[in-house]
Design an enzyme around this catalytic site. Sequence first.
Site, mmCIF file in Angstrom:
data_model
loop_
_atom_site.group_PDB
_atom_site.id
_atom_site.type_symbol
_atom_site.label_atom_id
_atom_site.label_comp_id
_atom_site.label_asym_id
_atom_site.label_seq_id
_atom_site.Cartn_x
_atom_site.Cartn_y
_atom_site.Cartn_z
ATOM 1 N N ASN A 9 0.870 -1.174 0.000
ATOM 2 C CA ASN A 9 0.000 0.000 0.000
ATOM 3 C C ASN A 9 0.907 1.224 0.000
ATOM 4 O OD1 ASN A 9 -1.873 1.989 0.437
ATOM 5 N ND2 ASN A 9 -2.757 1.082 2.289
ATOM 6 N N ARG A 91 -2.691 -2.024 -3.410
ATOM 7 C CA ARG A 91 -3.895 -1.223 -3.242
ATOM 8 C C ARG A 91 -3.819 -0.075 -4.239
ATOM 9 N NH1 ARG A 91 -6.015 2.014 2.043
ATOM 10 N NH2 ARG A 91 -8.053 2.443 1.174
ATOM 11 N N HIS A 179 -12.987 3.252 -0.364
ATOM 12 C CA HIS A 179 -12.898 2.304 0.771
ATOM 13 C C HIS A 179 -13.533 0.965 0.430
ATOM 14 C CE1 HIS A 179 -12.503 6.004 3.555
ATOM 15 N NE2 HIS A 179 -11.323 5.431 3.447
ATOM 16 N N ARG A 240 -9.582 16.201 5.371
ATOM 17 C CA ARG A 240 -10.423 16.484 4.196
ATOM 18 C C ARG A 240 -11.802 16.978 4.649
ATOM 19 N NH1 ARG A 240 -9.716 10.791 1.457
ATOM 20 N NH2 ARG A 240 -8.073 10.386 2.968
ATOM 21 N N GLU A 378 -8.188 -4.504 5.070
ATOM 22 C CA GLU A 378 -8.079 -4.271 3.624
ATOM 23 C C GLU A 378 -6.905 -5.053 3.026
ATOM 24 O OE1 GLU A 378 -8.227 -0.300 5.129
ATOM 25 O OE2 GLU A 378 -9.216 0.382 3.301
#
Length: 395
Positions: A9, A91, A179, A240, A378
């Site tokens: 990742n 990812r 996600h 964000r 993940e």
Amino acid sequence: MKGDVLVLNSGSSSIKFGLYDGEEPALPLLGHGQIEGINGQTRLSAFDRNGESVIDEVVGDGLDHGQAMAALVEWGRQREVARDIAAVGHRVVHGGTLFDGPVLVTDAVLAELKKLDPLAPLHQPHNLAGVATLTELQPEMPQVACFDTAFHRHVPELAQRFALPRKYHDAGVRRYGFHGLSYEYMAQALPDIIGPTLASGRVIVAHLGNGASMCALRNLKSVDTTMGFTALDGLPMGTRCGNLDPGVGLYLQDEWGMSSAEVSELLYYRSGLLGVSGISNDMRTLLASEELAAQEAIDLYVYRINRELGALTAALGGLDALVFTAGIGQYSAPIREKVCALAGWAGIKLDAAANEQHGPCISTKDSATSVWVVPTNEEWMIARHTRDVLNSAAG
Ligand code: AMP
């Protein structure tokens, strides 16, 4: 499949990695770690399957992504951990309209994915730098790209549409959602944890990490989600802004004379928990703070989660279960408590003691909607996809 699966990742300043035993059906984790401080003091740390540290060293100064990846590969070669790696799973945040599942990386695939850089400027270029570097270092190594958008690729078209002329939608200006690897992991884990009947009903998963979104699942499929065209939309996040009237961006440029780069910097890096509090993007710091601005950031965060909960419940036509996951969702009992207190309208009744212990079930027996805490994974999802893609490529 013979051998191990390495999961990478690659982010803006770090590369996280995990190694999984691809020969075992359950894909157990053999070790994990990260290279931090890319373009600064670059540090490699790694842990074995028991969580024992095997390295924690500065490996260079100002290494870029390529050099950091090379340092990782070299360390793996020396330690012989890399000897049995059969495939690498990456990812990749954006798969656009083309990819609705994981894909074996080829030059053509990489070229398509590069076109999506502007849609996820915070993540996509770094994700792809990892793929490109490894292709250079180990051209024979099979690599699989796994997308955060793929799980939402088949939400109903209305949930994908902006209220713009169709030509924009057809050109890719649409709600993608992110996600997805986390939600996909949930979809495969939930039947065992919350029971198959409940899991196949109307479920909302709240992925509350440094990035945050919520996903409405029906029959374990995504039917709508809070993020849209970019990973800016929906809930406020660490830095964000989340959902914002698009007129704000126009106003700041037209009336305040801000450049688009300045607006972008504001919305991606100086908004959310950090922007509202002026203190930190880390929920732990805000919860521990006595400052009014910290409280304000937490209140806004919780208010917006409840508002999105209402919107997604409407999209589902009701709600059977709410599931919390990711850093804040998994570990912050106070935030879950505040969300559940506002969500009384959904018939939610919190079991305070179970919430303190992080579940898995944190609602009372007479709660009309059950509430759960379920860890996401993940990286494991990427390892599974990578093995599946390789196995099907091998026929
Ligand atoms: P993630 O992106 O899923 O790794 O989540 C990272 C975020 O989770 C951090 O920035 C923290 O804000 C939050 N977090 C982690 N542990 C806790 C905790 N015990 N209480 C509150 N927030 C936490």
